[in-house]
Design a protein around this motif. Structure first.
Motif, PDB file in Angstrom:
ATOM      1  N   GLU A  27       0.862  -1.183   0.000  1.00 55.36           N
ATOM      2  CA  GLU A  27       0.000   0.000   0.000  1.00 55.36           C
ATOM      3  C   GLU A  27       0.891   1.222   0.000  1.00 55.36           C
ATOM      4  O   GLU A  27       1.851   1.299   0.773  1.00 55.36           O
ATOM      5  CB  GLU A  27      -0.907   0.001   1.229  1.00 55.36           C
ATOM      6  CG  GLU A  27      -1.956  -1.083   1.196  1.00 55.36           C
ATOM      7  CD  GLU A  27      -2.945  -0.971   2.345  1.00 55.36           C
ATOM      8  OE1 GLU A  27      -3.063   0.133   2.926  1.00 55.36           O
ATOM      9  OE2 GLU A  27      -3.580  -1.984   2.646  1.00 55.36           O
ATOM     10  N   HIS A  28       0.602   2.153  -0.888  1.00 55.37           N
ATOM     11  CA  HIS A  28       1.378   3.389  -0.939  1.00 55.37           C
ATOM     12  C   HIS A  28       0.544   4.508  -1.546  1.00 55.37           C
ATOM     13  O   HIS A  28      -0.529   4.262  -2.107  1.00 55.37           O
ATOM     14  CB  HIS A  28       2.686   3.197  -1.717  1.00 55.37           C
ATOM     15  CG  HIS A  28       2.498   2.850  -3.163  1.00 55.37           C
ATOM     16  ND1 HIS A  28       2.374   1.558  -3.603  1.00 55.37           N
ATOM     17  CD2 HIS A  28       2.403   3.624  -4.260  1.00 55.37           C
ATOM     18  CE1 HIS A  28       2.224   1.534  -4.916  1.00 55.37           C
ATOM     19  NE2 HIS A  28       2.228   2.790  -5.345  1.00 55.37           N
ATOM     20  N   THR A  29       1.044   5.711  -1.406  1.00 54.99           N
ATOM     21  CA  THR A  29       0.424   6.882  -2.005  1.00 54.99           C
ATOM     22  C   THR A  29       1.331   7.368  -3.115  1.00 54.99           C
ATOM     23  O   THR A  29       2.520   7.604  -2.888  1.00 54.99           O
ATOM     24  CB  THR A  29       0.235   8.006  -0.962  1.00 54.99           C
ATOM     25  OG1 THR A  29      -0.525   7.493   0.130  1.00 54.99           O
ATOM     26  CG2 THR A  29      -0.470   9.211  -1.571  1.00 54.99           C
ATOM     27  N   THR A  30       0.791   7.467  -4.319  1.00 58.85           N
ATOM     28  CA  THR A  30       1.555   8.027  -5.431  1.00 58.85           C
ATOM     29  C   THR A  30       1.308   9.525  -5.439  1.00 58.85           C
ATOM     30  O   THR A  30       0.158   9.985  -5.393  1.00 58.85           O
ATOM     31  CB  THR A  30       1.147   7.399  -6.775  1.00 58.85           C
ATOM     32  OG1 THR A  30       1.441   6.000  -6.726  1.00 58.85           O
ATOM     33  CG2 THR A  30       1.897   8.030  -7.933  1.00 58.85           C
ATOM     34  N   MET A  31       2.402  10.279  -5.469  1.00 57.73           N
ATOM     35  CA  MET A  31       2.341  11.739  -5.419  1.00 57.73           C
ATOM     36  C   MET A  31       3.134  12.322  -6.579  1.00 57.73           C
ATOM     37  O   MET A  31       3.859  11.594  -7.265  1.00 57.73           O
ATOM     38  CB  MET A  31       2.908  12.248  -4.089  1.00 57.73           C
ATOM     39  CG  MET A  31       2.186  11.699  -2.868  1.00 57.73           C
ATOM     40  SD  MET A  31       2.729  12.457  -1.317  1.00 57.73           S
ATOM     41  CE  MET A  31       1.888  14.055  -1.443  1.00 57.73           C
ATOM     42  N   ALA A  32       3.012  13.614  -6.777  1.00 55.00           N
ATOM     43  CA  ALA A  32       3.816  14.337  -7.756  1.00 55.00           C
ATOM     44  C   ALA A  32       4.457  15.530  -7.066  1.00 55.00           C
ATOM     45  O   ALA A  32       3.827  16.194  -6.241  1.00 55.00           O
ATOM     46  CB  ALA A  32       2.954  14.814  -8.918  1.00 55.00           C
ATOM     47  N   ASP A  33       5.725  15.787  -7.397  1.00 53.28           N
ATOM     48  CA  ASP A  33       6.406  16.963  -6.856  1.00 53.28           C
ATOM     49  C   ASP A  33       5.855  18.210  -7.548  1.00 53.28           C
ATOM     50  O   ASP A  33       4.980  18.103  -8.418  1.00 53.28           O
ATOM     51  CB  ASP A  33       7.928  16.802  -6.952  1.00 53.28           C
ATOM     52  CG  ASP A  33       8.504  16.934  -8.354  1.00 53.28           C
ATOM     53  OD1 ASP A  33       7.812  17.411  -9.285  1.00 53.28           O
ATOM     54  OD2 ASP A  33       9.678  16.552  -8.541  1.00 53.28           O
ATOM     55  N   PRO A  34       6.329  19.408  -7.206  1.00 54.49           N
ATOM     56  CA  PRO A  34       5.753  20.624  -7.791  1.00 54.49           C
ATOM     57  C   PRO A  34       5.833  20.718  -9.318  1.00 54.49           C
ATOM     58  O   PRO A  34       5.100  21.487  -9.921  1.00 54.49           O
ATOM     59  CB  PRO A  34       6.547  21.747  -7.121  1.00 54.49           C
ATOM     60  CG  PRO A  34       6.899  21.182  -5.786  1.00 54.49           C
ATOM     61  CD  PRO A  34       7.216  19.728  -6.070  1.00 54.49           C
ATOM     62  N   GLU A  35       6.706  19.925  -9.950  1.00 52.46           N
ATOM     63  CA  GLU A  35       6.774  19.940 -11.414  1.00 52.46           C
ATOM     64  C   GLU A  35       6.141  18.711 -12.045  1.00 52.46           C
ATOM     65  O   GLU A  35       6.266  18.480 -13.237  1.00 52.46           O
ATOM     66  CB  GLU A  35       8.224  20.095 -11.874  1.00 52.46           C
ATOM     67  CG  GLU A  35       8.748  21.478 -11.598  1.00 52.46           C
ATOM     68  CD  GLU A  35       9.947  21.847 -12.435  1.00 52.46           C
ATOM     69  OE1 GLU A  35      10.261  21.162 -13.428  1.00 52.46           O
ATOM     70  OE2 GLU A  35      10.588  22.856 -12.087  1.00 52.46           O
ATOM     71  N   GLY A  36       5.459  17.896 -11.234  1.00 55.04           N
ATOM     72  CA  GLY A  36       4.734  16.765 -11.779  1.00 55.04           C
ATOM     73  C   GLY A  36       5.492  15.440 -11.819  1.00 55.04           C
ATOM     74  O   GLY A  36       4.988  14.463 -12.359  1.00 55.04           O
ATOM     75  N   ASN A  37       6.689  15.390 -11.264  1.00 53.57           N
ATOM     76  CA  ASN A  37       7.452  14.148 -11.228  1.00 53.57           C
ATOM     77  C   ASN A  37       6.868  13.226 -10.163  1.00 53.57           C
ATOM     78  O   ASN A  37       6.744  13.613  -9.004  1.00 53.57           O
ATOM     79  CB  ASN A  37       8.931  14.421 -10.911  1.00 53.57           C
ATOM     80  CG  ASN A  37       9.570  15.296 -11.962  1.00 53.57           C
ATOM     81  OD1 ASN A  37       9.602  14.952 -13.121  1.00 53.57           O
ATOM     82  ND2 ASN A  37      10.040  16.452 -11.533  1.00 53.57           N
ATOM     83  N   GLU A  38       6.508  12.007 -10.571  1.00 52.66           N
ATOM     84  CA  GLU A  38       5.847  11.077  -9.674  1.00 52.66           C
ATOM     85  C   GLU A  38       6.822  10.465  -8.675  1.00 52.66           C
ATOM     86  O   GLU A  38       7.987  10.224  -8.993  1.00 52.66           O
ATOM     87  CB  GLU A  38       5.185   9.933 -10.454  1.00 52.66           C
ATOM     88  CG  GLU A  38       4.115  10.384 -11.411  1.00 52.66           C
ATOM     89  CD  GLU A  38       4.630  10.693 -12.809  1.00 52.66           C
ATOM     90  OE1 GLU A  38       5.833  10.500 -13.073  1.00 52.66           O
ATOM     91  OE2 GLU A  38       3.826  11.145 -13.638  1.00 52.66           O
ATOM     92  N   PHE A  39       6.317  10.207  -7.479  1.00 52.91           N
ATOM     93  CA  PHE A  39       7.054   9.458  -6.456  1.00 52.91           C
ATOM     94  C   PHE A  39       6.040   8.792  -5.554  1.00 52.91           C
ATOM     95  O   PHE A  39       4.865   9.147  -5.546  1.00 52.91           O
ATOM     96  CB  PHE A  39       8.035  10.353  -5.680  1.00 52.91           C
ATOM     97  CG  PHE A  39       7.392  11.427  -4.841  1.00 52.91           C
ATOM     98  CD1 PHE A  39       7.175  11.251  -3.478  1.00 52.91           C
ATOM     99  CD2 PHE A  39       7.027  12.646  -5.410  1.00 52.91           C
ATOM    100  CE1 PHE A  39       6.593  12.253  -2.704  1.00 52.91           C
ATOM    101  CE2 PHE A  39       6.464  13.653  -4.637  1.00 52.91           C
ATOM    102  CZ  PHE A  39       6.234  13.448  -3.290  1.00 52.91           C
ATOM    103  N   ASP A  40       6.486   7.778  -4.818  1.00 50.19           N
ATOM    104  CA  ASP A  40       5.590   7.041  -3.936  1.00 50.19           C
ATOM    105  C   ASP A  40       6.004   7.214  -2.482  1.00 50.19           C
ATOM    106  O   ASP A  40       7.198   7.311  -2.169  1.00 50.19           O
ATOM    107  CB  ASP A  40       5.620   5.543  -4.261  1.00 50.19           C
ATOM    108  CG  ASP A  40       5.005   5.224  -5.605  1.00 50.19           C
ATOM    109  OD1 ASP A  40       4.145   5.984  -6.067  1.00 50.19           O
ATOM    110  OD2 ASP A  40       5.390   4.197  -6.205  1.00 50.19           O
ATOM    111  N   VAL A  41       5.010   7.237  -1.615  1.00 49.68           N
ATOM    112  CA  VAL A  41       5.236   7.261  -0.176  1.00 49.68           C
ATOM    113  C   VAL A  41       4.695   5.939   0.358  1.00 49.68           C
ATOM    114  O   VAL A  41       3.499   5.652   0.223  1.00 49.68           O
ATOM    115  CB  VAL A  41       4.533   8.454   0.501  1.00 49.68           C
ATOM    116  CG1 VAL A  41       4.762   8.435   2.008  1.00 49.68           C
ATOM    117  CG2 VAL A  41       4.997   9.769  -0.111  1.00 49.68           C
ATOM    118  N   GLN A  42       5.589   5.139   0.931  1.00 49.41           N
ATOM    119  CA  GLN A  42       5.220   3.814   1.440  1.00 49.41           C
ATOM    120  C   GLN A  42       5.338   3.784   2.934  1.00 49.41           C
ATOM    121  O   GLN A  42       6.219   4.322   3.507  1.00 49.41           O
ATOM    122  CB  GLN A  42       6.109   2.741   0.842  1.00 49.41           C
ATOM    123  CG  GLN A  42       5.951   2.636  -0.650  1.00 49.41           C
ATOM    124  CD  GLN A  42       6.804   1.544  -1.251  1.00 49.41           C
ATOM    125  OE1 GLN A  42       7.894   1.268  -0.779  1.00 49.41           O
ATOM    126  NE2 GLN A  42       6.303   0.919  -2.291  1.00 49.41           N
TER     127      GLN A  42
END
Length: 149
Positions: free
Chosen positions: A134-149
């Motif tokens: 389970e994780h949250t997919t996010m985007a930084d201020p320029e739209g680059n995706e990253f996940d928080v697990q």
């Protein structure tokens, strides 16, 4: 033989994105002012190559963040370990990243971390429960995706 590396991220605003990721990761924005001062004094870089940020010279089109425990080259301010280098490019981001960062905070800390990152300028893209994770997919201020697990 193992190789040294850095992750280079193309972006529109290297200084702004470096500030975001320094806060997100607990890293430090690299201070290249000693190198820039030396190169500027020698006439090796023009004034338009750098700007003043927080009272120090910084590259206009490059900014990096580094792990606070890793060594630094005192002559340049460049980190010699774990680091992200943000470089300005003229074209905008158009598609999903093929490479992304996973921030591991654990299930008990994920909601608070997502809230903190959102306050820094990230956006939530999706809540994911897949393949036992389970994780949250996010985007930084320029739209680059990253996940928080």
């Amino acid at each position: 033989m193992a190789r040294d590396w850095k992750l280079v991220i193309d972006c529109a605003d290297p200084i702004g994105l470096a500030r975001f990721w320094a806060e997100a990761l607990g890293y430090q924005v690299e201070d290249n002012s000693v190198l820039i001062e030396r190169l500027a004094a020698a006439g090796a870089v023009p004034p338009e190559a750098y700007v003043e940020v927080d009272g120090r010279k910084a590259w206009r089109e490059l900014a990096a963040v580094r792990h606070p425990d890793d060594p630094v080259d005192p002559a340049s301010g460049t980190g010699l370990g774990r680091r992200f280098l943000f470089q300005a490019v003229p074209e905008p981001k158009r598609v999903k990243n093929r490479l992304h960062v996973d921030l591991h905070v654990g299930p008990e800390g994920r909601a608070a971390e997502v809230k903190r990152l959102t306050a820094l300028g990230a956006t939530v893209l999706a809540e994911v429960a897949d393949r036992g994770s389970e994780h949250t997919t996010m985007a930084d201020p320029e739209g680059n995706e990253f996940d928080v697990q």
